[in-house]
Write a protein that holds these residues in place. Structure first.
Motif, short mmCIF file in Angstrom:
data_model
loop_
_atom_site.label_atom_id
_atom_site.label_comp_id
_atom_site.label_asym_id
_atom_site.label_seq_id
_atom_site.Cartn_x
_atom_site.Cartn_y
_atom_site.Cartn_z
N ARG A 77 -11.40 50.60 12.25
CA ARG A 77 -12.23 51.76 12.56
C ARG A 77 -12.34 52.68 11.36
O ARG A 77 -13.40 53.25 11.09
CB ARG A 77 -11.65 52.51 13.75
N SER A 78 -11.25 52.83 10.62
CA SER A 78 -11.26 53.68 9.43
C SER A 78 -12.23 53.13 8.39
O SER A 78 -12.99 53.88 7.77
CB SER A 78 -9.85 53.77 8.85
N LYS A 79 -12.20 51.81 8.19
CA LYS A 79 -13.10 51.19 7.22
C LYS A 79 -14.56 51.33 7.65
O LYS A 79 -15.44 51.59 6.83
CB LYS A 79 -12.75 49.72 7.02
N VAL A 80 -14.83 51.16 8.93
CA VAL A 80 -16.19 51.31 9.44
C VAL A 80 -16.65 52.75 9.23
O VAL A 80 -17.78 53.01 8.80
CB VAL A 80 -16.29 50.90 10.92
N SER A 81 -15.77 53.69 9.51
CA SER A 81 -16.10 55.10 9.33
C SER A 81 -16.41 55.41 7.87
O SER A 81 -17.37 56.11 7.56
CB SER A 81 -14.93 55.96 9.81
N ALA A 105 -17.46 53.33 5.61
CA ALA A 105 -18.71 52.67 5.25
C ALA A 105 -19.90 53.46 5.79
O ALA A 105 -20.90 53.65 5.08
CB ALA A 105 -18.74 51.25 5.81
N THR A 106 -19.80 53.96 7.01
CA THR A 106 -20.87 54.76 7.59
C THR A 106 -21.08 56.04 6.79
O THR A 106 -22.22 56.44 6.52
CB THR A 106 -20.54 55.11 9.06
N LYS A 107 -20.00 56.67 6.41
CA LYS A 107 -20.08 57.89 5.61
C LYS A 107 -20.79 57.61 4.28
O LYS A 107 -21.66 58.37 3.86
CB LYS A 107 -18.67 58.43 5.35
N LYS A 108 -20.41 56.51 3.65
CA LYS A 108 -21.02 56.14 2.36
C LYS A 108 -22.51 55.88 2.52
O LYS A 108 -23.33 56.32 1.71
CB LYS A 108 -20.31 54.90 1.81
N ILE A 109 -22.88 55.18 3.59
CA ILE A 109 -24.29 54.88 3.84
C ILE A 109 -25.07 56.16 4.10
O ILE A 109 -26.16 56.35 3.55
CB ILE A 109 -24.43 53.89 5.02
N ASN A 110 -24.52 57.03 4.92
CA ASN A 110 -25.21 58.29 5.21
C ASN A 110 -25.36 59.13 3.94
O ASN A 110 -26.39 59.78 3.74
CB ASN A 110 -24.47 59.08 6.29
N LYS A 111 -24.36 59.12 3.10
CA LYS A 111 -24.43 59.86 1.84
C LYS A 111 -25.53 59.27 0.95
O LYS A 111 -26.29 60.00 0.32
CB LYS A 111 -23.08 59.80 1.14
N GLN A 112 -25.61 57.94 0.92
CA GLN A 112 -26.65 57.29 0.13
C GLN A 112 -28.04 57.57 0.70
O GLN A 112 -29.00 57.74 -0.04
CB GLN A 112 -26.40 55.78 0.07
N MET A 113 -28.14 57.59 2.01
CA MET A 113 -29.43 57.86 2.66
C MET A 113 -29.93 59.26 2.32
O MET A 113 -31.14 59.48 2.23
CB MET A 113 -29.30 57.71 4.18
N ALA A 114 -29.02 60.18 2.16
CA ALA A 114 -29.41 61.56 1.85
C ALA A 114 -30.05 61.66 0.47
O ALA A 114 -30.88 62.53 0.23
CB ALA A 114 -28.19 62.47 1.93
N GLY A 115 -29.71 60.77 -0.45
CA GLY A 115 -30.24 60.84 -1.80
C GLY A 115 -31.20 59.71 -2.13
O GLY A 115 -31.32 59.33 -3.29
N VAL A 116 -31.90 59.17 -1.13
CA VAL A 116 -32.76 58.02 -1.34
C VAL A 116 -34.11 58.44 -1.92
O VAL A 116 -34.71 59.41 -1.49
CB VAL A 116 -32.99 57.28 0.01
N ASP A 117 -34.57 57.69 -2.90
CA ASP A 117 -35.96 57.82 -3.34
C ASP A 117 -36.65 56.48 -3.08
O ASP A 117 -36.00 55.48 -2.80
CB ASP A 117 -36.07 58.27 -4.80
N SER A 118 -37.93 56.41 -3.18
CA SER A 118 -38.67 55.21 -2.76
C SER A 118 -38.38 54.00 -3.63
O SER A 118 -38.46 52.87 -3.17
CB SER A 118 -40.17 55.51 -2.76
N SER A 119 -38.03 54.17 -4.90
CA SER A 119 -37.81 53.03 -5.79
C SER A 119 -36.49 52.31 -5.51
O SER A 119 -36.36 51.14 -5.78
CB SER A 119 -37.87 53.48 -7.25
N SER A 120 -35.52 53.03 -5.00
CA SER A 120 -34.21 52.40 -4.78
C SER A 120 -33.98 51.99 -3.33
O SER A 120 -32.90 51.55 -2.98
CB SER A 120 -33.10 53.34 -5.22
N THR A 121 -35.00 52.13 -2.49
CA THR A 121 -34.84 51.82 -1.07
C THR A 121 -34.49 50.36 -0.84
O THR A 121 -33.59 50.04 -0.06
CB THR A 121 -36.13 52.17 -0.29
N VAL A 122 -35.16 49.44 -1.50
CA VAL A 122 -34.93 48.01 -1.30
C VAL A 122 -33.52 47.64 -1.73
O VAL A 122 -32.80 46.93 -1.01
CB VAL A 122 -35.98 47.18 -2.06
#
Length: 118
Positions: free
Chosen positions: A15-19, A21-38
């Motif tokens: 559960r800690s690892k999933v948490s 990973a989710t945190k990392k993904i959400n952090k990345q989603m906050a700084g997404v631009d269109s060129s790095s989406t893929v």
């Protein structure tokens, strides 16, 4: 009781690892631009696959009925390893033409030869 604690510890680690990973993904989603989406989606797919494999592994571990100690105890109690080793040794001696009597007399004669050489 110990097995329950071991399973609970493994579940908490997962559960800690999933948490994380989710945190990392959400952090990345906050700084997404269109060129790095893929590229980000590919990394997310890889991370999800890793987490699914980890979850599956923990499920297999939790589903096992025997603890490691129980498996060791049953292996020791059965004595099958000792029997197999003794059978293998006897077969090897027979293949080499060394019976138990030959091996003993051979060792006696070689010790007598060593004594006469000294």
């Amino acid at each position: 009781n110990i097995k329950k604690f071991e399973v609970e510890l493994k579940t908490l680690k997962a559960r800690s690892k999933v948490s994380a990973a989710t945190k990392k993904i959400n952090k990345q989603m906050a700084g997404v631009d269109s060129s790095s989406t893929v590229a980000m989606l590919e990394r997310m797919k890889e991370k999800v696959a890793e987490e699914e494999a980890l979850a599956e592994s923990y499920a297999e571990i939790a589903g096992e009925n025997k603890s490691i100690d129980e498996e060791i105890d049953s292996a020791i109690d059965s004595g099958s390893a000792e029997v197999k080793a003794a059978d293998s040794l006897a077969a090897l001696k027979a293949k080499m033409g060394m019976g138990t009597e030959n091996a003993e007399s051979g060792s006696d004669s070689s010790s007598a030869d060593s004594a006469s050489e000294a």
